[in-house]
Every structure is written in structure tokens, then in C-alpha cells.
Write an enzyme that holds these catalytic residues in place. Structure first.
Site, short mmCIF file in Angstrom:
data_model
loop_
_atom_site.label_atom_id
_atom_site.label_comp_id
_atom_site.label_asym_id
_atom_site.label_seq_id
_atom_site.Cartn_x
_atom_site.Cartn_y
_atom_site.Cartn_z
N ARG A 13 0.83 -1.21 0.00
CA ARG A 13 0.00 0.00 0.00
C ARG A 13 0.86 1.26 0.00
NH1 ARG A 13 -5.17 -1.65 1.28
NH2 ARG A 13 -5.09 -3.77 2.12
N HIS B 118 8.17 2.47 -10.18
CA HIS B 118 7.00 1.95 -9.46
C HIS B 118 5.74 2.33 -10.20
CE1 HIS B 118 8.05 5.95 -7.91
NE2 HIS B 118 6.74 6.14 -7.77
N HIS C 186 1.79 3.14 -9.70
CA HIS C 186 0.68 3.42 -8.79
C HIS C 186 -0.55 2.71 -9.35
CE1 HIS C 186 2.51 6.97 -6.64
NE2 HIS C 186 3.21 7.04 -7.77
P1 5GP Z 1 6.14 9.08 -6.83
O1 5GP Z 1 5.76 10.45 -6.37
O2 5GP Z 1 7.64 8.87 -6.86
O3 5GP Z 1 5.48 8.65 -8.10
O4 5GP Z 1 5.54 8.08 -5.75
C1 5GP Z 1 6.19 7.68 -4.61
C2 5GP Z 1 5.12 7.17 -3.68
O5 5GP Z 1 5.74 6.38 -2.69
C3 5GP Z 1 4.33 8.26 -2.97
O6 5GP Z 1 2.96 8.15 -3.32
C4 5GP Z 1 4.59 8.00 -1.48
O7 5GP Z 1 3.43 8.18 -0.70
C5 5GP Z 1 5.05 6.55 -1.48
N1 5GP Z 1 6.00 6.22 -0.44
C6 5GP Z 1 7.19 6.87 -0.19
N2 5GP Z 1 7.85 6.27 0.82
C7 5GP Z 1 7.09 5.22 1.20
C8 5GP Z 1 7.26 4.21 2.21
O8 5GP Z 1 8.25 4.17 2.96
N3 5GP Z 1 6.27 3.28 2.32
C9 5GP Z 1 5.16 3.29 1.50
N4 5GP Z 1 4.26 2.32 1.69
N5 5GP Z 1 4.98 4.22 0.53
C10 5GP Z 1 5.93 5.18 0.40
#
Ligand code: 5GP
Length: 116
Positions: free
Chosen positions: A30, A100, A102
Site C-alpha cells: 500500500r 514503481h 501506482h
Molecule cells: P512518486 O511520487 O515517486 O510517483 O511516488 C512515490 C510514492 O511512494 C508516494 O505516493 C509516497 O506516498 C510513497 N512512499 C514513499 N515512501 C514510502 C514508504 O516508505 N512506504 C510506503 N508504503 N509508501 C511510500
């Protein structure tokens, strides 16, 4: 090899998470700041790829496996329909430079984009 990221630490077990799915190449868990009723992250275990463009070029099978896992999760946790988002680059909202996906589902009619 990409710089160590928080997702590298999740893959190595240094940061514990509840896994929703695991295959030889991929894990899912999650998002800690959900942007939709269902908001999961699907990531490769490999720390080599910073974004989806690099992964598509270097290991397309793992990218396909991420999509398959996303679909399975959407079937298990929602009605099988989902939005798949890869933020690619800082100005596009990427904050973690370990590729990653989403996976968003449930109540998406009112929402446009992750991070907006
Ligand atoms: P980005 O902005 O790089 O596309 O998405 C990174 C996502 O990783 C964000 O939505 C953030 O909430 C999530 N995230 C960052 N650190 C952690 C973590 O330690 N654990 C979890 N479960 N999610 C994380």
C-alpha cells in the site's frame, strides 16, 4: 545501479511493509499516502531501473509482470478496473527513483492524477 532509495530498502527488508503480492520479480504494497480508496504500489525487486522508460528498455518482461500484478490486485480489492500511473521524472511528480506503478481503484471518477 540506481542510487539507494526507500523502495530499495523495502525490497531488502530494511523497511518493513505488508506485502499484498509477491512474484519472483515484483512486490506490491500500500502507498503510505493514499490518493484513492485503493492505492497500491507495484515495484520490481531489481534496483537497477529508476523509471518506466529504463525498465521498458532493459527488462520488458518485468514491466509486463507489474501490469499483471496490478490487474490481479484490482480484481482482488476492487471490480477489476484500475488506473496505472508511472510518474517519470521530477517535474512529472516522481519522488522515488526506483520504478514503481501506482495502482488506483475505487472512487476515481472525482480524481484526475496522483500527486495533484
Ligand atoms: P512518486 O511520487 O515517486 O510517483 O511516488 C512515490 C510514492 O511512494 C508516494 O505516493 C509516497 O506516498 C510513497 N512512499 C514513499 N515512501 C514510502 C514508504 O516508505 N512506504 C510506503 N508504503 N509508501 C511510500
Amino acid at each position: 545501479m540506481a542510487e539507494e532509495t526507500v523502495f530499495g530498502k523495502i525490497v531488502s527488508g530494511e523497511i518493513p511493509v505488508d506485502l499484498l503480492a509477491e512474484t519472483d520479480r515484483v512486490i506490491a504494497f500500500r502507498d503510505m499516502h493514499p490518493q484513492a480508496p485503493i492505492h497500491f504500489l507495484v515495484i520490481p525487486k531489481s534496483t537497477e531501473y529508476a523509471n518506466v522508460v529504463e525498465l521498458a528498455a532493459g527488462d520488458p518482461e518485468t514491466l509486463a509482470e507489474m501490469v499483471t500484478v496490478a490487474k490481479q490486485l484490482a480484481e482482488e480489492h476492487a471490480n477489476g478496473e484500475f488506473r496505472l500511473i508511472f510518474n517519470s521524472g521530477e517535474s512529472a511528480g516522481q519522488t522515488v527513483f526506483h520504478v514503481h506503478a501506482h495502482v488506483l481503484a475505487g472512487g476515481l471518477e472525482e480524481r484526475s492524477l496522483v500527486g495533484s
